[in-house]
Design a protein around this motif. Structure first.
Motif, PDB file in Angstrom:
ATOM      1  N   ASP A 155       0.799  -1.221   0.000  1.00 44.21           N
ATOM      2  CA  ASP A 155       0.000   0.000   0.000  1.00 44.21           C
ATOM      3  C   ASP A 155       0.833   1.273   0.000  1.00 44.21           C
ATOM      4  O   ASP A 155       0.514   2.244  -0.683  1.00 44.21           O
ATOM      5  N   PHE A 156       1.907   1.303   0.782  1.00 41.63           N
ATOM      6  CA  PHE A 156       2.710   2.530   0.872  1.00 41.63           C
ATOM      7  C   PHE A 156       4.156   2.157   1.178  1.00 41.63           C
ATOM      8  O   PHE A 156       4.710   2.492   2.218  1.00 41.63           O
ATOM      9  N   GLY A 157       4.766   1.466   0.220  1.00 37.07           N
ATOM     10  CA  GLY A 157       6.125   0.999   0.385  1.00 37.07           C
ATOM     11  C   GLY A 157       7.147   2.086   0.111  1.00 37.07           C
ATOM     12  O   GLY A 157       6.796   3.243  -0.164  1.00 37.07           O
ATOM     13  N   PRO A 158       8.433   1.757   0.159  1.00 33.22           N
ATOM     14  CA  PRO A 158       9.492   2.749  -0.055  1.00 33.22           C
ATOM     15  C   PRO A 158       9.367   3.486  -1.391  1.00 33.22           C
ATOM     16  O   PRO A 158       9.641   4.687  -1.448  1.00 33.22           O
ATOM     17  N   TYR A 159       8.985   2.770  -2.451  1.00 35.09           N
ATOM     18  CA  TYR A 159       8.860   3.424  -3.755  1.00 35.09           C
ATOM     19  C   TYR A 159       7.783   4.498  -3.727  1.00 35.09           C
ATOM     20  O   TYR A 159       7.997   5.621  -4.182  1.00 35.09           O
ATOM     21  N   GLN A 160       6.607   4.139  -3.176  1.00 39.67           N
ATOM     22  CA  GLN A 160       5.519   5.109  -3.109  1.00 39.67           C
ATOM     23  C   GLN A 160       5.851   6.282  -2.200  1.00 39.67           C
ATOM     24  O   GLN A 160       5.493   7.423  -2.500  1.00 39.67           O
ATOM     25  N   LYS A 161       6.558   6.021  -1.105  1.00 37.61           N
ATOM     26  CA  LYS A 161       6.921   7.109  -0.191  1.00 37.61           C
ATOM     27  C   LYS A 161       7.849   8.111  -0.872  1.00 37.61           C
ATOM     28  O   LYS A 161       7.685   9.325  -0.730  1.00 37.61           O
ATOM     29  N   ARG A 162       8.835   7.575  -1.618  1.00 41.23           N
ATOM     30  CA  ARG A 162       9.760   8.462  -2.327  1.00 41.23           C
ATOM     31  C   ARG A 162       9.029   9.294  -3.375  1.00 41.23           C
ATOM     32  O   ARG A 162       9.241  10.508  -3.484  1.00 41.23           O
TER      33      ARG A 162
END
Length: 518
Positions: free
Chosen positions: A12-19
């Protein structure tokens, strides 16, 4: 496989999405500076007509001889000396009152503003409201025009076009020498900021899983609030309007790097049949998140959002019509009040920098409270409470104005800040609340229509904020706040007729929406 199912595999909100989400939030800092920049560069310092016979006249009194000369040359008014008229003497020594064409300004707070640069006062005073209205008009046209463009050429290309336009017009504004060039550049600044916010936010949010979209949609408001603090610091340190405009515009050049840092919208690529490019983006995200995806990602159901509907179907029954109009009215009012109170800071008594800082603190606190309470108290209770709190606080400003004196002006300022707290919270909540009230088949269209109502409210807000310039006297400070407060209370009370959406199955079809009761 449905797109949301792909996101479940992705995380849902992994490192890729956070970046990616951090990257799309960063422009909000500079956009906030650009939108509220008029609080300082269009502030009207204390001023009066210049003494016609004194070439080097100054606002500050240079001695008793200077004060006597001013008394002989300029009529007195309730607020001191006239701001727009001087005495004209004929050969017989008789005097008449005529309009002046030269002014002197108090330079203690500002070295210069655009107002002092082009003498935008007296019969040109309404230009200030017009300039701010034109900015918000640009955001309206940008939402329509750039929204259509992004559907045709893609989100990423539209984003870059908007950034180039944003950087050029923002920097160009600092070199404006007349109202027409200033207003034109501000229009395109508003147009471009609308395109940036819309396209970048879509790119960033579409890869966030359903369970995290609400919090993600709220967090971006905190970046906006950071931008307002940045503007306060810059304005406090830089008292020249041209330099301030440059300092808050030049950082926009950094965002040209987004051509390499931000991917194209995977959903848009899929809608154009460019499946390989979309899959490459999603698999790269999975690699960063260290998650496994099935070998086959896309099929005919991936972008199938179910049956379609037309926006006019929201007006087919009395209950849907009433609910839709309430939502539209709340969007209109909350935008009008939020931007109106922001622009009205310079009209309050006291130090503009301190007032703006207090308003920013109130706004940040309201966003934090919304994030904490939205899933605890519910959307309707929190939205209605925010609107009523802000509205009642603004209405209450009439009491220190009517029954108080100058020693009570601080109370008017504090009540205005409480109004800003309520308006900011309501602005954040309405994004989530309205999105959940509309059925899935019409959610995007209905939110687009709601956004149009909000932008119209933004266009009207400068005129209400400057009502005090028309009436003067005791109501000069309170009248705009009374208008904002009345509208906020009305919208807040009407929102009680809306159904709560927390922990409820949201409507998917028009029939579901009809059955979605309070």
């Amino acid at each position: 496989m449905k797109f949301d199912d792909i996101l479940e595999h992705l995380g849902d909100f992994g490192p890729y999405q956070k970046r990616l989400y951090l990257l799309v939030c960063l422009p909000s800092i500079i956009i906030a500076c650009q939108v509220l920049l008029p609080v300082f560069i269009l502030d009207i310092p204390a001023h009066r007509c210049a003494v016609p016979s004194l070439p080097n006249d100054t606002y500050a009194i240079q001695g008793s001889w200077h004060q006597d000369l001013i008394n002989q040359s300029i009529p007195s008014s309730k607020d001191g000396w006239s701001k727009c008229n001087v005495y004209s003497y004929n050969t017989a020594g008789n005097r008449t009152v005529v309009g002046c064409n030269k002014w002197v300004y108090d330079r203690s707070q500002y070295e210069s503003t655009f107002i002092t640069e082009v003498d935008m006062i007296c019969d040109k005073a309404f230009y200030r409201s017009l300039a701010n209205m034109i900015l918000f008009g640009g955001t309206l046209i940008g939402a329509l025009g750039l929204g259509l463009l992004s559907d045709i050429i893609g989100r990423k290309k539209t984003l870059l076009i908007s950034i180039v336009l944003w950087a050029g017009t923002g920097i160009g504004t600092a070199f404006s020498t007349d109202f027409i060039s200033f207003a034109t550049l501000r229009f395109f600044t508003g147009l471009s900021t609308s395109g940036i916010f819309m396209t970048a936010f879509v790119i960033g949010l579409e890869l966030v899983g359903p369970s995290k979209r609400t919090i993600a949609g709220m967090v971006i408001m905190l970046f906006w609030a950071i931008g307002l603090f940045v503007l306060t610091i810059c304005a406090y340190l830089i008292r020249n309007w041209k330099t301030l405009t440059l300092v808050t515009s030049v950082p926009s050049i950094f965002f040209l790097s987004y051509w390499w840092l931000i991917p194209e919208s995977a959903r848009w690529l899929l809608s154009k049949g460019r499946d390989d490019e979309a899959e490459e983006i999603i698999r790269n995200a999975a690699k960063v998140n260290k998650t496994e995806l099935p070998p086959k990602l896309f099929d005919k159901s991936t972008l199938d959002d179910g049956p379609k509907a037309k926006i006019w179907q929201l007006f087919t029954t009395p209950s849907l019509l009433f609910r839709t109009l309430i939502v539209f009215f709340n969007w209109f009012v909350v935008s009008m009040i939020y931007y109106g109170l922001g622009l009205n800071v310079s009209n309050l008594s006291g130090d503009s920098y301190l007032n703006f800082t207090i308003a920013n603190i109130a706004e940040t606190v309201s966003y934090a409270l919304c994030i904490l309470l939205l899933d605890r108290l519910g959307r309707k209770v929190l939205h209605c409470s925010a609107m009523l709190l802000g509205g009642i606080a603004c209405l209450a400003t009439m009491f220190p104005v009517i029954y108080g004196d100058e020693s009570h002006e601080w109370l008017t300022t504090i009540l205005s800040m409480v109004g800003k707290l309520g308006a900011s919270g309501a602005f954040a909540i309405i994004y989530v609340f309205a999105g959940e009230l509309f059925p899935t088949v019409l959610r995007n269209s209905a939110l687009g229509a709601s956004s149009m109502c909000a932008r119209v409210g933004g266009m009207i807000s400068p005129y209400i904020a400057d009502l005090g310039l028309l009436v003067g006297g005791d109501l000069k400070t309170a009248l705009p706040l009374i208008v904002f407060g009345s509208a906020s209370v009305a919208a807040g009370l009407l929102s009680l007729f809306l159904p709560e959406t927390l922990n409820r199955k949201l409507p998917d079809t028009i029939d579901d929406a009809k059955q979605f009761t309070r």
